[in-house]
Design a protein around this motif. Structure first.
Motif, PDB file in Angstrom:
ATOM      1  N   LYS A  33       0.836  -1.200   0.000  1.00  0.00           N
ATOM      2  CA  LYS A  33       0.000   0.000   0.000  1.00  0.00           C
ATOM      3  C   LYS A  33       0.878   1.261   0.000  1.00  0.00           C
ATOM      4  O   LYS A  33       0.634   2.197  -0.770  1.00  0.00           O
ATOM      5  CB  LYS A  33      -0.901  -0.023   1.232  1.00  0.00           C
ATOM      6  N   ILE A  34       1.898   1.260   0.829  1.00  0.00           N
ATOM      7  CA  ILE A  34       2.812   2.414   0.913  1.00  0.00           C
ATOM      8  C   ILE A  34       3.589   2.564  -0.393  1.00  0.00           C
ATOM      9  O   ILE A  34       3.745   3.673  -0.905  1.00  0.00           O
ATOM     10  CB  ILE A  34       3.755   2.271   2.120  1.00  0.00           C
ATOM     11  N   THR A  35       4.053   1.464  -0.935  1.00  0.00           N
ATOM     12  CA  THR A  35       4.802   1.506  -2.191  1.00  0.00           C
ATOM     13  C   THR A  35       3.942   2.052  -3.326  1.00  0.00           C
ATOM     14  O   THR A  35       4.419   2.842  -4.148  1.00  0.00           O
ATOM     15  CB  THR A  35       5.330   0.106  -2.549  1.00  0.00           C
ATOM     16  N   ALA A  36       2.684   1.671  -3.370  1.00  0.00           N
ATOM     17  CA  ALA A  36       1.769   2.191  -4.396  1.00  0.00           C
ATOM     18  C   ALA A  36       1.614   3.708  -4.248  1.00  0.00           C
ATOM     19  O   ALA A  36       1.616   4.438  -5.253  1.00  0.00           O
ATOM     20  CB  ALA A  36       0.423   1.498  -4.306  1.00  0.00           C
ATOM     21  N   ARG A  37       1.480   4.184  -3.019  1.00  0.00           N
ATOM     22  CA  ARG A  37       1.360   5.629  -2.793  1.00  0.00           C
ATOM     23  C   ARG A  37       2.625   6.348  -3.243  1.00  0.00           C
ATOM     24  O   ARG A  37       2.558   7.406  -3.874  1.00  0.00           O
ATOM     25  CB  ARG A  37       1.116   5.929  -1.312  1.00  0.00           C
ATOM     26  N   ARG A  96       2.392  17.841  -2.893  1.00  0.00           N
ATOM     27  CA  ARG A  96       2.544  18.087  -1.453  1.00  0.00           C
ATOM     28  C   ARG A  96       1.419  17.400  -0.676  1.00  0.00           C
ATOM     29  O   ARG A  96       1.652  16.792   0.363  1.00  0.00           O
ATOM     30  CB  ARG A  96       2.539  19.579  -1.172  1.00  0.00           C
ATOM     31  N   GLY A  97       0.207  17.486  -1.179  1.00  0.00           N
ATOM     32  CA  GLY A  97      -0.914  16.814  -0.540  1.00  0.00           C
ATOM     33  C   GLY A  97      -0.706  15.313  -0.461  1.00  0.00           C
ATOM     34  O   GLY A  97      -1.008  14.682   0.563  1.00  0.00           O
ATOM     35  N   ALA A  98      -0.182  14.744  -1.527  1.00  0.00           N
ATOM     36  CA  ALA A  98       0.079  13.306  -1.546  1.00  0.00           C
ATOM     37  C   ALA A  98       1.158  12.929  -0.530  1.00  0.00           C
ATOM     38  O   ALA A  98       1.042  11.917   0.169  1.00  0.00           O
ATOM     39  CB  ALA A  98       0.491  12.870  -2.950  1.00  0.00           C
ATOM     40  N   LEU A  99       2.197  13.733  -0.434  1.00  0.00           N
ATOM     41  CA  LEU A  99       3.246  13.484   0.566  1.00  0.00           C
ATOM     42  C   LEU A  99       2.695  13.612   1.975  1.00  0.00           C
ATOM     43  O   LEU A  99       3.012  12.796   2.856  1.00  0.00           O
ATOM     44  CB  LEU A  99       4.420  14.453   0.377  1.00  0.00           C
ATOM     45  N   ASN A 100       1.871  14.623   2.203  1.00  0.00           N
ATOM     46  CA  ASN A 100       1.259  14.787   3.519  1.00  0.00           C
ATOM     47  C   ASN A 100       0.372  13.591   3.862  1.00  0.00           C
ATOM     48  O   ASN A 100       0.356  13.134   5.008  1.00  0.00           O
ATOM     49  CB  ASN A 100       0.463  16.089   3.596  1.00  0.00           C
ATOM     50  N   GLY A 101      -0.354  13.091   2.884  1.00  0.00           N
ATOM     51  CA  GLY A 101      -1.190  11.922   3.098  1.00  0.00           C
ATOM     52  C   GLY A 101      -0.371  10.689   3.452  1.00  0.00           C
ATOM     53  O   GLY A 101      -0.739   9.913   4.337  1.00  0.00           O
ATOM     54  N   LEU A 102       0.738  10.521   2.763  1.00  0.00           N
ATOM     55  CA  LEU A 102       1.643   9.408   3.060  1.00  0.00           C
ATOM     56  C   LEU A 102       2.180   9.534   4.479  1.00  0.00           C
ATOM     57  O   LEU A 102       2.187   8.563   5.243  1.00  0.00           O
ATOM     58  CB  LEU A 102       2.791   9.367   2.044  1.00  0.00           C
ATOM     59  N   ALA A 134       0.864  11.125   6.985  1.00  0.00           N
ATOM     60  CA  ALA A 134      -0.232  10.894   7.934  1.00  0.00           C
ATOM     61  C   ALA A 134      -0.483   9.399   8.129  1.00  0.00           C
ATOM     62  O   ALA A 134      -0.701   8.939   9.255  1.00  0.00           O
ATOM     63  CB  ALA A 134      -1.505  11.591   7.452  1.00  0.00           C
ATOM     64  N   GLU A 135      -0.427   8.653   7.048  1.00  0.00           N
ATOM     65  CA  GLU A 135      -0.643   7.209   7.135  1.00  0.00           C
ATOM     66  C   GLU A 135       0.448   6.528   7.961  1.00  0.00           C
ATOM     67  O   GLU A 135       0.163   5.679   8.814  1.00  0.00           O
ATOM     68  CB  GLU A 135      -0.684   6.613   5.723  1.00  0.00           C
ATOM     69  N   VAL A 136       1.692   6.912   7.721  1.00  0.00           N
ATOM     70  CA  VAL A 136       2.806   6.316   8.465  1.00  0.00           C
ATOM     71  C   VAL A 136       2.759   6.742   9.937  1.00  0.00           C
ATOM     72  O   VAL A 136       2.993   5.929  10.836  1.00  0.00           O
ATOM     73  CB  VAL A 136       4.162   6.664   7.810  1.00  0.00           C
ATOM     74  N   ILE A 137       2.410   8.000  10.188  1.00  0.00           N
ATOM     75  CA  ILE A 137       2.281   8.472  11.572  1.00  0.00           C
ATOM     76  C   ILE A 137       1.195   7.687  12.301  1.00  0.00           C
ATOM     77  O   ILE A 137       1.392   7.249  13.444  1.00  0.00           O
ATOM     78  CB  ILE A 137       1.976   9.986  11.618  1.00  0.00           C
ATOM     79  N   GLU A 138       0.052   7.515  11.657  1.00  0.00           N
ATOM     80  CA  GLU A 138      -1.034   6.771  12.294  1.00  0.00           C
ATOM     81  C   GLU A 138      -0.594   5.354  12.654  1.00  0.00           C
ATOM     82  O   GLU A 138      -0.840   4.877  13.772  1.00  0.00           O
ATOM     83  CB  GLU A 138      -2.254   6.718  11.377  1.00  0.00           C
TER      84      GLU A 138
END
Length: 90
Positions: A10-14, A46-52, A54-58
């Motif tokens: 999932k992370i690699t796809a992002r 930038r939005g995509a990086l922020n989303g990534l 956020a996912e890793v932080i969660e």
């Protein structure tokens, strides 16, 4: 780091989508596209990086703080997160 391994595909796809967005920024600049279009592409990236992030932080919070083995481990993980967030938000 187990949580990133569990979500590796999932992370690699992002990350691959982010690479594509950054490539689009590069192509837009090379093609001398309108500034507005370039800025839109940068904002999307930038939005995509922020989303990534956020996912890793969660995942980090859930795995290393909420479900930690000890209060000490949770505290250390929280401090690590604070340090990373300070550098991320600069």
């Amino acid at each position: 780091m187990a949580h990133t391994i569990k979500e590796k595909s999932k992370i690699t796809a992002r990350i691959n989508r982010i690479k594509g967005q950054l490539e689009a920024v590069s192509k837009a600049i090379e093609a001398e596209q309108d500034c507005y279009q370039v800025m839109q592409l940068i904002a999307s990236s930038r939005g995509a990086l922020n989303g990534l992030m956020a996912e890793v932080i969660e995942s980090h919070i859930r795995e290393h703080i909420v479900h930690s083995e000890s209060k000490k481990e949770a505290s250390e993980s929280a401090e690590d997160l604070i340090d990373v967030m300070k550098s991320f938000l600069k």
